[in-house]
Write a protein that holds these residues in place. Structure first.
Motif, PDB file in Angstrom:
ATOM      1  N   VAL A 176      44.530  50.862  55.589  1.00 13.92           N
ATOM      2  CA  VAL A 176      45.806  50.587  56.239  1.00 13.92           C
ATOM      3  C   VAL A 176      46.946  51.045  55.347  1.00 13.92           C
ATOM      4  O   VAL A 176      47.854  51.743  55.784  1.00 13.92           O
ATOM      5  N   SER A 177      46.886  50.655  54.067  1.00 16.75           N
ATOM      6  CA  SER A 177      47.914  51.076  53.118  1.00 16.75           C
ATOM      7  C   SER A 177      47.413  50.913  51.689  1.00 16.75           C
ATOM      8  O   SER A 177      46.512  50.124  51.418  1.00 16.75           O
ATOM      9  N   ALA A 178      48.023  51.653  50.804  1.00 14.83           N
ATOM     10  CA  ALA A 178      47.754  51.553  49.370  1.00 14.83           C
ATOM     11  C   ALA A 178      49.073  51.820  48.668  1.00 14.83           C
ATOM     12  O   ALA A 178      49.548  52.955  48.635  1.00 14.83           O
ATOM     13  N   VAL A 179      49.680  50.769  48.152  1.00 14.97           N
ATOM     14  CA  VAL A 179      51.019  50.846  47.597  1.00 14.97           C
ATOM     15  C   VAL A 179      50.987  50.571  46.095  1.00 14.97           C
ATOM     16  O   VAL A 179      50.391  49.580  45.657  1.00 14.97           O
ATOM     17  N   THR A 180      51.638  51.419  45.337  1.00 18.32           N
ATOM     18  CA  THR A 180      51.782  51.205  43.910  1.00 18.32           C
ATOM     19  C   THR A 180      52.784  50.077  43.694  1.00 18.32           C
ATOM     20  O   THR A 180      53.803  50.001  44.379  1.00 18.32           O
ATOM     21  N   TYR A 204      48.176  48.064  42.184  1.00 21.26           N
ATOM     22  CA  TYR A 204      48.215  48.464  43.592  1.00 21.26           C
ATOM     23  C   TYR A 204      47.976  47.266  44.512  1.00 21.26           C
ATOM     24  O   TYR A 204      47.264  46.333  44.154  1.00 21.26           O
ATOM     25  N   VAL A 205      48.547  47.353  45.707  1.00 17.67           N
ATOM     26  CA  VAL A 205      48.208  46.459  46.807  1.00 17.67           C
ATOM     27  C   VAL A 205      47.521  47.352  47.831  1.00 17.67           C
ATOM     28  O   VAL A 205      48.121  48.291  48.365  1.00 17.67           O
ATOM     29  N   ILE A 206      46.253  47.065  48.088  1.00 19.31           N
ATOM     30  CA  ILE A 206      45.442  47.888  48.983  1.00 19.31           C
ATOM     31  C   ILE A 206      45.059  47.041  50.189  1.00 19.31           C
ATOM     32  O   ILE A 206      44.518  45.948  50.035  1.00 19.31           O
ATOM     33  N   VAL A 207      45.356  47.548  51.374  1.00 21.12           N
ATOM     34  CA  VAL A 207      45.011  46.830  52.594  1.00 21.12           C
ATOM     35  C   VAL A 207      43.980  47.650  53.358  1.00 21.12           C
ATOM     36  O   VAL A 207      44.192  48.836  53.657  1.00 21.12           O
TER      37      VAL A 207
END
Length: 75
Positions: A28-32, A57-60
């Motif tokens: 869904v997403s991978a945000v630094t 990272y926040v990985i969804v």
């Protein structure tokens, strides 16, 4: 370890936890991000964590219409 490796590790981990084939798990997403302490954003009241800035990272991920969020550092 970089972002791509952490994204792949999250996929493999989720597949093993929910018993699904990795091919069925979507990104869904991978945000630094930069975590304010060693809890990586999931600290609990009463617990102490080193107060240092940590890159990560926040990985969804999504599987069977359910979303799973992973918090990681760069390692």
């Amino acid at each position: 370890m970089g972002k791509n490796e952490q994204v792949a590790r999250a996929k493999k981990d989720l597949a093993s936890h929910i018993g699904q084939d990795e091919q069925t798990i979507k990104l869904v997403s991978a945000v630094t991000t930069q975590w304010p302490d060693a809890s990586l954003g999931v600290g609990e009241p009463g617990m102490g964590f080193a107060m240092v800035m940590i890159d990560g990272y926040v990985i969804v991920r999504e599987a069977e219409d359910r979303r799973y969020t992973y918090h990681s550092d760069e390692d």
